[in-house]
Design a protein around this motif. Sequence first.
Motif, PDB file in Angstrom:
ATOM      1  N   ALA A 136      17.934   5.041 -26.315  1.00  0.00           N
ATOM      2  CA  ALA A 136      18.558   5.364 -25.030  1.00  0.00           C
ATOM      3  C   ALA A 136      18.107   6.779 -24.676  1.00  0.00           C
ATOM      4  CB  ALA A 136      20.079   5.293 -25.138  1.00  0.00           C
ATOM      5  N   LEU A 137      17.047   6.873 -23.906  1.00  0.00           N
ATOM      6  CA  LEU A 137      16.352   8.148 -23.687  1.00  0.00           C
ATOM      7  C   LEU A 137      17.211   9.180 -22.964  1.00  0.00           C
ATOM      8  CD1 LEU A 137      12.985   6.664 -22.388  1.00  0.00           C
ATOM      9  CD2 LEU A 137      13.251   7.910 -24.550  1.00  0.00           C
ATOM     10  N   VAL A 138      17.184  10.417 -23.448  1.00  0.00           N
ATOM     11  CA  VAL A 138      17.705  11.526 -22.656  1.00  0.00           C
ATOM     12  C   VAL A 138      16.737  11.783 -21.509  1.00  0.00           C
ATOM     13  CG1 VAL A 138      18.802  12.589 -24.684  1.00  0.00           C
ATOM     14  CG2 VAL A 138      16.531  13.356 -23.963  1.00  0.00           C
ATOM     15  N   THR A 139      17.216  12.407 -20.460  1.00  0.00           N
ATOM     16  CA  THR A 139      16.375  12.779 -19.320  1.00  0.00           C
ATOM     17  C   THR A 139      16.171  14.291 -19.332  1.00  0.00           C
ATOM     18  OG1 THR A 139      17.312  10.970 -18.009  1.00  0.00           O
ATOM     19  CG2 THR A 139      16.105  12.679 -16.807  1.00  0.00           C
ATOM     20  N   LEU A 194      12.592   1.146 -25.241  1.00  0.00           N
ATOM     21  CA  LEU A 194      13.115   2.342 -24.581  1.00  0.00           C
ATOM     22  C   LEU A 194      14.053   1.970 -23.441  1.00  0.00           C
ATOM     23  CD1 LEU A 194       9.773   4.361 -24.442  1.00  0.00           C
ATOM     24  CD2 LEU A 194      11.712   4.832 -25.967  1.00  0.00           C
ATOM     25  N   VAL A 195      15.102   2.763 -23.288  1.00  0.00           N
ATOM     26  CA  VAL A 195      16.053   2.600 -22.184  1.00  0.00           C
ATOM     27  C   VAL A 195      16.056   3.875 -21.342  1.00  0.00           C
ATOM     28  CG1 VAL A 195      18.473   2.319 -21.520  1.00  0.00           C
ATOM     29  CG2 VAL A 195      17.561   1.012 -23.439  1.00  0.00           C
ATOM     30  N   PRO A 196      15.453   3.843 -20.156  1.00  0.00           N
ATOM     31  CA  PRO A 196      15.624   4.963 -19.225  1.00  0.00           C
ATOM     32  C   PRO A 196      16.892   4.768 -18.403  1.00  0.00           C
ATOM     33  CG  PRO A 196      14.070   3.381 -18.310  1.00  0.00           C
ATOM     34  CD  PRO A 196      14.493   2.835 -19.655  1.00  0.00           C
ATOM     35  N   CYS A 197      17.517   5.862 -18.031  1.00  0.00           N
ATOM     36  CA  CYS A 197      18.663   5.849 -17.112  1.00  0.00           C
ATOM     37  C   CYS A 197      19.888   5.136 -17.665  1.00  0.00           C
ATOM     38  CB  CYS A 197      18.284   5.254 -15.762  1.00  0.00           C
ATOM     39  SG  CYS A 197      17.063   6.230 -14.869  1.00  0.00           S
ATOM     40  N   GLY A 198      20.105   5.261 -18.968  1.00  0.00           N
ATOM     41  CA  GLY A 198      21.381   4.839 -19.535  1.00  0.00           C
ATOM     42  C   GLY A 198      22.365   5.985 -19.489  1.00  0.00           C
ATOM     43  N   THR A 199      23.497   5.817 -20.145  1.00  0.00           N
ATOM     44  CA  THR A 199      24.483   6.897 -20.221  1.00  0.00           C
ATOM     45  C   THR A 199      23.863   8.146 -20.836  1.00  0.00           C
ATOM     46  OG1 THR A 199      26.212   5.242 -20.544  1.00  0.00           O
ATOM     47  CG2 THR A 199      26.773   7.515 -21.071  1.00  0.00           C
ATOM     48  N   THR A 200      23.066   7.935 -21.899  1.00  0.00           N
ATOM     49  CA  THR A 200      22.420   9.064 -22.581  1.00  0.00           C
ATOM     50  C   THR A 200      21.435   9.775 -21.666  1.00  0.00           C
ATOM     51  OG1 THR A 200      22.650   7.827 -24.640  1.00  0.00           O
ATOM     52  CG2 THR A 200      21.173   9.718 -24.683  1.00  0.00           C
ATOM     53  N   GLY A 201      20.910   9.071 -20.673  1.00  0.00           N
ATOM     54  CA  GLY A 201      19.990   9.659 -19.703  1.00  0.00           C
ATOM     55  C   GLY A 201      20.678  10.350 -18.549  1.00  0.00           C
ATOM     56  N   GLU A 202      22.008  10.541 -18.662  1.00  0.00           N
ATOM     57  CA  GLU A 202      22.809  11.200 -17.622  1.00  0.00           C
ATOM     58  C   GLU A 202      22.672  10.503 -16.271  1.00  0.00           C
ATOM     59  OE1 GLU A 202      23.097  15.771 -18.097  1.00  0.00           O
ATOM     60  OE2 GLU A 202      21.387  15.198 -19.366  1.00  0.00           O
ATOM     61  N   SER A 203      22.657   9.172 -16.324  1.00  0.00           N
ATOM     62  CA  SER A 203      22.497   8.407 -15.087  1.00  0.00           C
ATOM     63  C   SER A 203      23.598   8.699 -14.074  1.00  0.00           C
ATOM     64  CB  SER A 203      22.469   6.908 -15.395  1.00  0.00           C
ATOM     65  OG  SER A 203      23.630   6.512 -16.096  1.00  0.00           O
ATOM     66  N   ALA A 204      24.776   9.074 -14.568  1.00  0.00           N
ATOM     67  CA  ALA A 204      25.896   9.333 -13.655  1.00  0.00           C
ATOM     68  C   ALA A 204      25.634  10.502 -12.718  1.00  0.00           C
ATOM     69  CB  ALA A 204      27.181   9.591 -14.447  1.00  0.00           C
ATOM     70  N   THR A 205      24.717  11.403 -13.098  1.00  0.00           N
ATOM     71  CA  THR A 205      24.438  12.561 -12.248  1.00  0.00           C
ATOM     72  C   THR A 205      23.041  12.520 -11.627  1.00  0.00           C
ATOM     73  OG1 THR A 205      23.779  13.868 -14.182  1.00  0.00           O
ATOM     74  CG2 THR A 205      26.065  14.059 -13.462  1.00  0.00           C
TER      75      THR A 205
END
Length: 292
Positions: free
Chosen positions: A9-12, A39-50
């Motif tokens: 779950a990739l960080v951004t 790979l997971v882009p734009c998950g919770t770990t990727g700070e998708s909420a912001t």
Amino acid sequence: MEFRGAITALVTPFRNGEVDEEAYRAFIEWQIEQGIHGLVPCGTTGESATLSHDEHKRVIRICVDQVKGRVPVLAGAGSNNTREAIELTQDAKDAKADGALLITPYYNKPTQAGLVAHFKAIGERVDMPFIVYNVPGRTAVNLLPETLAILKKEIRQVVGVKEATGDLNQVSRVLEFCGEDFMVLSGDDFTALPTMAIGGRGVISVVSNFMPHQMSAMCEAVAAGDLTKAKALHYAMSPLFRAAFLETNPVPAKMALDLMGRFPFETRLPMVPLQPQNLEKLKAALTEAKLV
């Protein structure tokens, strides 16, 4: 498309408040070099909420472009607004992601019937594999195994679940009700090994942001039936499993990557840097693991 093994779950990465494309591409390349399975882009770990919608779509496209088909890309595309989830899922398909990771609606707390209706509405509009994401600790709603079995039966796009309750009884029931062909992925690093031991396919991992080789090796050991090696890797990584959640994810993961020299720490509010005492604990765990 099979989603299995260690999936990060990739960080951004951010720089001066903006998505750092150069750092993100280099980070993705390092993950693949280290043997990651997806790979997971734009998950919770990727700070998708912001992320804005434009940023969200761009980050997924960067990831797909950099990966170039070498590993599956499971794009974060969920929302608590069904119309918005349809839009983001359609865009993930347009970007040529291999699947969409769809969180259960958060904050508005739908019933089990509402959850079924939500995913059916997405399935009626977008044709691509869906991994449903169940994380009651963030959403305040638990997608029950019985409901998941209905989703699998009635929505052909639903091919698996990211199960992040931390409850192995629930994981077992999901596997029992949904069958061996259903892709059950742990949503918690510390349950990756036991989830795989009872029939799960792998893990969508936070710790693999900074330990991709080790997490991939553990998943490969389980798949090969080498539980002795898998257990050794599990316990070697366990201090980092704890350290990664000293404070709210992805703050510790981003700080770990900073300390390892991958890219500078930067989050968006309301995420803030680690408290000093927790920073010291993270440094100690990374040092013990010989990552810094």
